[in-house]
Design an enzyme around this catalytic site. Structure first.
Site, short mmCIF file in Angstrom:
data_model
loop_
_atom_site.label_atom_id
_atom_site.label_comp_id
_atom_site.label_asym_id
_atom_site.label_seq_id
_atom_site.Cartn_x
_atom_site.Cartn_y
_atom_site.Cartn_z
N ASP A 8 0.79 -1.21 0.02
CA ASP A 8 -0.13 -0.05 -0.08
C ASP A 8 1.05 1.25 -0.02
O ASP A 8 2.11 1.20 -0.07
CB ASP A 8 -0.95 0.04 1.44
CG ASP A 8 -0.65 0.11 2.28
OD1 ASP A 8 0.81 0.50 2.68
OD2 ASP A 8 -1.08 0.12 3.51
N CYS A 65 3.09 -3.10 4.20
CA CYS A 65 2.04 -1.94 4.44
C CYS A 65 2.83 -1.32 5.81
O CYS A 65 3.70 -1.77 6.01
CB CYS A 65 0.55 -2.59 4.75
SG CYS A 65 0.23 -3.49 6.17
N THR A 67 2.30 -1.43 8.99
CA THR A 67 2.70 -2.35 10.03
C THR A 67 2.71 -3.75 9.77
O THR A 67 3.37 -4.52 10.59
CB THR A 67 1.81 -2.30 11.17
OG1 THR A 67 0.36 -2.68 10.57
CG2 THR A 67 1.38 -0.84 11.79
N HIS A 98 8.88 -24.15 9.44
CA HIS A 98 7.93 -24.74 10.32
C HIS A 98 6.77 -24.48 9.79
O HIS A 98 5.97 -25.62 10.01
CB HIS A 98 8.09 -24.16 11.72
CG HIS A 98 9.25 -24.44 12.44
ND1 HIS A 98 9.35 -24.50 13.92
CD2 HIS A 98 10.49 -25.03 12.27
CE1 HIS A 98 10.49 -24.53 14.23
NE2 HIS A 98 11.27 -25.43 13.14
N HIS A 133 6.15 -30.91 11.36
CA HIS A 133 5.42 -29.44 10.79
C HIS A 133 4.53 -29.84 9.71
O HIS A 133 3.40 -29.06 9.69
CB HIS A 133 6.63 -28.60 10.48
CG HIS A 133 7.57 -28.21 11.50
ND1 HIS A 133 7.34 -27.72 12.76
CD2 HIS A 133 8.85 -28.61 11.48
CE1 HIS A 133 8.53 -27.75 13.20
NE2 HIS A 133 9.42 -28.13 12.64
#
Length: 145
Positions: A8, A65, A67, A98, A133
């Site tokens: 963004d 973006c 955060t 993992h 996993h």
């Protein structure tokens, strides 16, 4: 290897830096935008990159973006996507080894370009371990049904 990348407005500068870095390393980049710092809605770009992965137009995705949280939430709404917000290279390694993450999410407002490059390298270079996993990833995939 083809990597889809999207951002963004808050992630635009970091996206451009990462894109240049990956091109210099010989990667094929599918740039899904945005292409400026003009305000846009992050879910639009999360969807584009996630669908590139789901439809096998790219091997991995990178989303950026402010955060990284919004992109993570939005991308993970697409069936088969395992988007991981990573702040350090070790997180990126573990997301791949993992969790078999197929999209790396970065916080454009909180990390420097050099750290982002290290995180990207760790994500791309790491392989999924499988084994114990695999069952956990399968349980995540079952949640989509």
């Amino acid at each position: 290897m083809k990597i889809a990348i999207g951002c963004d407005h808050a992630g635009f500068k970091l996206k451009e830096a990462i894109k240049g870095y990956l091109v210099s390393k010989g990667f094929n980049i599918l740039d899904e935008g945005t292409y400026s710092e003009d305000s846009v809605d992050y879910p639009d770009f999360a969807a584009k990159v996630a669908l590139d992965i789901k439809n096998q137009r790219a091997d991995f995705g990178i989303l950026i973006c402010g955060t990284g949280i919004g992109m993570s939430i939005a991308a993970n709404r697409i069936k088969g996507i395992r988007a991981a917000l990573c702040l350090f290279p070790e997180m990126a390694k573990l997301a791949r080894s993992h969790n078999n993450a197929n999209i790396l999410v970065l916080p454009g407002r909180f990390i420097a370009v050099e750290l982002a490059q290290w995180i990207v390298d760790a994500f791309i270079e790491e392989k999924f371990e499988g084994g114990r996993h695999e069952n956990r990833v399968q349980k995540i995939e079952e949640m989509d049904k």
